[in-house]
Design a protein around this motif. Sequence first.
Motif, mmCIF file in Angstrom:
data_model
loop_
_atom_site.group_PDB
_atom_site.id
_atom_site.type_symbol
_atom_site.label_atom_id
_atom_site.label_comp_id
_atom_site.label_asym_id
_atom_site.label_seq_id
_atom_site.Cartn_x
_atom_site.Cartn_y
_atom_site.Cartn_z
ATOM 1 N N GLY A 94 -58.250 15.860 -14.292
ATOM 2 C CA GLY A 94 -59.051 16.966 -13.790
ATOM 3 C C GLY A 94 -59.225 16.972 -12.286
ATOM 4 O O GLY A 94 -58.571 16.240 -11.539
ATOM 5 N N ASP A 95 -60.144 17.833 -11.842
ATOM 6 C CA ASP A 95 -60.407 17.994 -10.416
ATOM 7 C C ASP A 95 -61.386 16.922 -9.934
ATOM 8 O O ASP A 95 -61.910 16.140 -10.704
ATOM 9 C CB ASP A 95 -60.980 19.384 -10.141
ATOM 10 N N GLY A 96 -61.644 16.956 -8.640
ATOM 11 C CA GLY A 96 -62.577 15.995 -8.063
ATOM 12 C C GLY A 96 -61.917 15.170 -6.983
ATOM 13 O O GLY A 96 -60.690 15.077 -6.910
ATOM 14 N N ASP A 97 -62.733 14.564 -6.139
ATOM 15 C CA ASP A 97 -62.194 13.764 -5.047
ATOM 16 C C ASP A 97 -61.741 12.402 -5.555
ATOM 17 O O ASP A 97 -62.191 11.918 -6.599
ATOM 18 C CB ASP A 97 -63.250 13.593 -3.949
ATOM 19 N N LEU A 98 -60.848 11.789 -4.807
ATOM 20 C CA LEU A 98 -60.266 10.514 -5.230
ATOM 21 C C LEU A 98 -61.314 9.412 -5.308
ATOM 22 O O LEU A 98 -61.252 8.560 -6.194
ATOM 23 C CB LEU A 98 -59.147 10.102 -4.274
ATOM 24 N N ARG A 99 -62.267 9.425 -4.404
ATOM 25 C CA ARG A 99 -63.282 8.371 -4.418
ATOM 26 C C ARG A 99 -64.016 8.340 -5.753
ATOM 27 O O ARG A 99 -64.245 7.268 -6.331
ATOM 28 C CB ARG A 99 -64.282 8.566 -3.280
ATOM 29 N N SER A 100 -64.398 9.501 -6.248
ATOM 30 C CA SER A 100 -65.101 9.577 -7.531
ATOM 31 C C SER A 100 -64.212 9.090 -8.670
ATOM 32 O O SER A 100 -64.678 8.418 -9.599
ATOM 33 C CB SER A 100 -65.554 11.015 -7.801
ATOM 34 N N LYS A 101 -62.927 9.416 -8.585
ATOM 35 C CA LYS A 101 -61.998 8.989 -9.633
ATOM 36 C C LYS A 101 -61.827 7.475 -9.633
ATOM 37 O O LYS A 101 -61.855 6.833 -10.689
ATOM 38 C CB LYS A 101 -60.647 9.678 -9.439
#
Length: 234
Positions: A94-101
């Motif tokens: 899904g979407d979202g910034d890499l840091r959160s992933k």
Amino acid sequence: MTRYPTQGNSETQPLEQTAPSVPATVRERLSPVVMEIYAAGDFHRVDMRTIAREAGMSFRTIYRYFGDKESLLFYFIQYWLGGLYPAALKPLDGDGDLRSKLLGVLKLHFEFYEKNPNVGRIIFMTVPLERWMRDPSYAQRELMLRMLKAISDAQQQGELRYDLDSRLILDMFNAIFNRAFLMWEYRRRSYSLTAQAELLLSVLWNGVIANKPPAKSTVEAAVKKASARKTAAK
């Protein structure tokens, strides 16, 4: 976590293609015994006859399915990690910034090893790495390739430093995780491993985050340079 796989290396193919067809009854009977013995002892002192005796099984039965103690252990490592993968891949979707992933991936690993510390002891403390690296279960191919892609995409979008090889960033991520588990074990699990995730990731993130969005041409040049390095390294 383990190292990234090498493209085209037959040794990094998923274990499911090479694992023996072990009956569920044999697997469930052996699993707790193998975990207890390897988590508590020295790999080189473990022998299959002891495992057979503790499991109440014949040596011949174990030998028929596994052949030697290395294959036996590597099979069960992959079996135990079934509780971690593919769940650890979900934060990358899904979407979202890499840091959160990355934080999601790190937390899932920490949560798993807090609940299954003996699996961690075996993977990070008992297994002779030189031998395990020759086994297909070491690479965790799908996870590593997906993380490399996520890192590379973030570099091209200007979220991460484009002067670093994506594999180096992944190696640093894995190194932080491995060291965190070892010190948690050394300190007798006196604190929450999962609670360290945010702070540990911030240490890595502050070193790899891009200071400012680079020009598109600069990013493209860096990507080509990184690609050339990877090609030359093969």
